[in-house]
Design an enzyme around this catalytic site. Structure first.
Site, PDB file in Angstrom:
ATOM      1  N   ASN A   8       0.875  -1.174   0.000  1.00 12.68           N
ATOM      2  CA  ASN A   8       0.000   0.000   0.000  1.00 12.68           C
ATOM      3  C   ASN A   8       0.910   1.221   0.000  1.00 12.68           C
ATOM      4  O   ASN A   8       1.486   1.554   1.028  1.00 12.68           O
ATOM      5  CB  ASN A   8      -0.899  -0.027   1.247  1.00 12.68           C
ATOM      6  CG  ASN A   8      -1.736   1.237   1.371  1.00 12.68           C
ATOM      7  OD1 ASN A   8      -1.759   2.073   0.460  1.00 12.68           O
ATOM      8  ND2 ASN A   8      -2.431   1.390   2.495  1.00 12.68           N
ATOM      9  N   LYS A  10       0.132   4.226  -0.199  1.00 12.92           N
ATOM     10  CA  LYS A  10      -0.511   5.398   0.402  1.00 12.92           C
ATOM     11  C   LYS A  10      -0.268   6.618  -0.506  1.00 12.92           C
ATOM     12  O   LYS A  10      -0.156   6.445  -1.718  1.00 12.92           O
ATOM     13  CB  LYS A  10      -0.021   5.601   1.833  1.00 12.92           C
ATOM     14  CG  LYS A  10      -0.167   4.313   2.657  1.00 12.92           C
ATOM     15  CD  LYS A  10      -0.011   4.493   4.120  1.00 12.92           C
ATOM     16  CE  LYS A  10      -0.220   3.151   4.815  1.00 12.92           C
ATOM     17  NZ  LYS A  10      -0.122   3.243   6.268  1.00 12.92           N
ATOM     18  N   HIS A  94      -9.556   1.240   4.805  1.00 11.13           N
ATOM     19  CA  HIS A  94      -8.290   1.437   5.521  1.00 11.13           C
ATOM     20  C   HIS A  94      -8.541   2.378   6.698  1.00 11.13           C
ATOM     21  O   HIS A  94      -9.332   3.324   6.588  1.00 11.13           O
ATOM     22  CB  HIS A  94      -7.231   2.013   4.580  1.00 11.13           C
ATOM     23  CG  HIS A  94      -5.858   1.962   5.177  1.00 11.13           C
ATOM     24  ND1 HIS A  94      -5.433   2.855   6.134  1.00 11.13           N
ATOM     25  CD2 HIS A  94      -4.847   1.077   5.001  1.00 11.13           C
ATOM     26  CE1 HIS A  94      -4.195   2.524   6.498  1.00 11.13           C
ATOM     27  NE2 HIS A  94      -3.814   1.449   5.820  1.00 11.13           N
ATOM     28  N   GLU A  96      -6.934   4.739   7.835  1.00  8.56           N
ATOM     29  CA  GLU A  96      -6.674   6.160   7.572  1.00  8.56           C
ATOM     30  C   GLU A  96      -7.892   6.816   6.921  1.00  8.56           C
ATOM     31  O   GLU A  96      -8.149   8.003   7.133  1.00  8.56           O
ATOM     32  CB  GLU A  96      -5.416   6.301   6.695  1.00  8.56           C
ATOM     33  CG  GLU A  96      -4.158   6.008   7.511  1.00  8.56           C
ATOM     34  CD  GLU A  96      -2.993   5.435   6.715  1.00  8.56           C
ATOM     35  OE1 GLU A  96      -3.019   5.485   5.476  1.00  8.56           O
ATOM     36  OE2 GLU A  96      -2.052   4.931   7.358  1.00  8.56           O
ATOM     37  N   GLU A 165      -5.438  -4.840  10.435  1.00  6.15           N
ATOM     38  CA  GLU A 165      -4.429  -3.806  10.641  1.00  6.15           C
ATOM     39  C   GLU A 165      -4.727  -3.067  11.947  1.00  6.15           C
ATOM     40  O   GLU A 165      -5.543  -2.126  11.962  1.00  6.15           O
ATOM     41  CB  GLU A 165      -4.460  -2.800   9.486  1.00  6.15           C
ATOM     42  CG  GLU A 165      -4.113  -3.396   8.142  1.00  6.15           C
ATOM     43  CD  GLU A 165      -3.505  -2.355   7.209  1.00  6.15           C
ATOM     44  OE1 GLU A 165      -2.468  -2.655   6.624  1.00  6.15           O
ATOM     45  OE2 GLU A 165      -4.057  -1.246   7.078  1.00  6.15           O
ATOM     46  N   GLY A 171       2.482   2.347  10.770  1.00 12.24           N
ATOM     47  CA  GLY A 171       3.460   3.433  10.635  1.00 12.24           C
ATOM     48  C   GLY A 171       4.141   3.808  11.934  1.00 12.24           C
ATOM     49  O   GLY A 171       4.762   4.868  12.026  1.00 12.24           O
ATOM     50  N   SER A 209       3.382  -2.045  10.332  1.00 18.90           N
ATOM     51  CA  SER A 209       4.827  -2.120  10.571  1.00 18.90           C
ATOM     52  C   SER A 209       5.401  -3.496  10.258  1.00 18.90           C
ATOM     53  O   SER A 209       6.310  -3.966  10.939  1.00 18.90           O
ATOM     54  CB  SER A 209       5.154  -1.697  12.012  1.00 18.90           C
ATOM     55  OG  SER A 209       4.740  -0.367  12.241  1.00 18.90           O
TER      56      SER A 209
HETATM   57  P1  13P Z   1       2.980   0.416   7.642  1.00 18.38           P
HETATM   58  O1  13P Z   1       3.512  -0.875   7.060  1.00 18.38           O
HETATM   59  O2  13P Z   1       3.720   1.619   7.136  1.00 18.38           O
HETATM   60  O3  13P Z   1       2.884   0.352   9.126  1.00 18.38           O
HETATM   61  O4  13P Z   1       1.492   0.602   7.097  1.00 18.38           O
HETATM   62  C1  13P Z   1       0.627  -0.468   7.165  1.00 18.38           C
HETATM   63  C2  13P Z   1      -0.588  -0.139   6.402  1.00 18.38           C
HETATM   64  O5  13P Z   1      -1.341   0.733   6.785  1.00 18.38           O
HETATM   65  C3  13P Z   1      -0.845  -0.876   5.160  1.00 18.38           C
HETATM   66  O6  13P Z   1      -2.113  -0.623   4.677  1.00 18.38           O
END
Ligand code: 13P
Length: 247
Positions: A8, A10, A94, A96, A165, A171, A209
Site C-alpha cells: 500500500n 498510500k 483502511h 486512515e 491492521e 506506521g 509495521s
Molecule cells: P505500515 O507498514 O507503514 O505500518 O502501514 C501499514 C498499512 O497501513 C498498510 O495498509
C-alpha cells in the site's frame, strides 16, 4: 493457501519514483511463491497499468473505490473506472480513511460490494485503535467491522481478501506480536466460517509495521496468510525481502 503480499503505497510516489521502483521489483522478483500486488494512488494507475503490462507476477491495486456507481460525486473514482486501468484489487476501509474521511462500516461494506460487482477483489481492512485495545474492545471492533461486509455481500464474502491492521501498529514501528495478530486472525476466521464454507480459502493479511525482519515469523502463524505493507513497500529491497519469505 498461497500467501499474498500487497504493498500500500498510500499518498507516496511520483512518475519517476514509481517507474524506478517497479522496474527494480520486476527485475528482481523472479517467480515468487506468493501472489503480489501494489496499490497505487489513482493518478498513477494508468502509468502502473503500462509498467505492469505483459507480466503476471505483480498485480495492480487501488487504495479506495467509490461507493457510488457513477454520477455527481465530485472527486470519486468508480469501480468500473478502476477496472478500465487493469485494477485487480482495491483496498477498502483502511483505518486512515475511516479516521480522516469518516468512512463508516456501512460505507466500507458498500465499497466492497461495488468492487466485487466490477470484478475487483476488495482488500477489506479492519482493526482497533490503541484505546479500543486498552479497553478490551478489540474483538468487538473487528467483528463489527467485518460483520457489516458479511451482511451486505452475502455468499460473495468468499471472494474478498481481509486485512487485520491494528491502528496502533500502522506506521509506528510497533508491530503486533505474532501471538497478538494470530489471536485476532483466528477470531476473524471463525466469523468467516460462520458465513461461508469457503472460509479456509479467504486470505487474511496482517498489516502494521510489517518489515523484512518480522514478516517471516508473523506469516508462520496458522491464520496469517500474507501482509499488507505500507512503508516497507516503497523500498524495493524491503518489499522483495518480504515477498521472499512469504511461502
Ligand atoms: P505500515 O507498514 O507503514 O505500518 O502501514 C501499514 C498499512 O497501513 C498498510 O495498509
Amino acid at each position: 493457501m498461497k500467501k499474498f503480499i500487497a504493498g500500500n503505497w498510500k499518498m507516496n510516489g511520483s512518475l519517476a519514483a514509481n517507474e524506478k521502483l517497479v522496474h527494480e521489483l520486476l527485475d528482481r522478483v523472479g517467480r515468487p511463491s506468493c501472489d503480489v500486488a501494489v496499490c497505487a494512488p489513482s493518478p498513477y494507475l494508468s502509468q502502473l497499468q503500462c509498467l505492469l503490462a505483459n507480466q503476471d507476477v505483480i498485480a495492480l491495486g487501488a487504495q479506495n473505490v467509490s461507493q457510488h456507481e457513477s454520477g455527481a460525486y465530485t472527486g470519486d473514482v468508480s469501480a468500473a473506472m478502476l477496472r478500465e486501468f487493469g485494477v485487480r484489487y482495491a483496498i477498502v476501509g483502511h483505518s486512515e480513511r475511516r479516521q480522516h474521511q469518516a468512512e463508516t462500516d456501512t460505507n466500507v461494506a458498500i465499497k466492497a460490494k461495488r468492487a466485487l460487482e466490477a470484478g475487483i477483489t476488495p482488500i477489506v481492512c479492519v482493526g482497533e485503535t490503541q484505546r479500543e485495545r486498552d479497553e478490551g474492545l478489540t474483538d468487538y471492533i473487528v467483528r463489527r467491522q467485518l460483520a457489516a461486509v458479511v451482511h451486505l455481500v452475502g455468499p460473495c464474502i468468499s471472494e474478498i481478501v481481509l486485512a487485520y491492521e491494528p491502528v496502533w501498529a500502522i506506521g509506528t514501528g510497533k508491530t503486533a506480536t505474532p501471538e497478538q495478530a494470530q489471536q485476532v486472525h483466528a477470531i476473524l476466521r471463525k466469523q468467516l466460517q460462520a458465513a461461508t464454507e469457503k472460509a479456509h480459502t479467504i486470505r487474511i493479511l496482517y498489516g502494521g509495521s510489517m518489515n523484512a525482519s518480522n514478516a517471516a515469523t508473523l506469516m508462520t502463524q496458522p491464520d496469517i496468510d500474507g501482509g499488507l505493507i505500507g512503508g516497507a513497500s516503497l523500498k524495493a529491497d524491503d518489499f522483495l525481502a518480504i515477498i521472499g519469505v512469504a511461502k
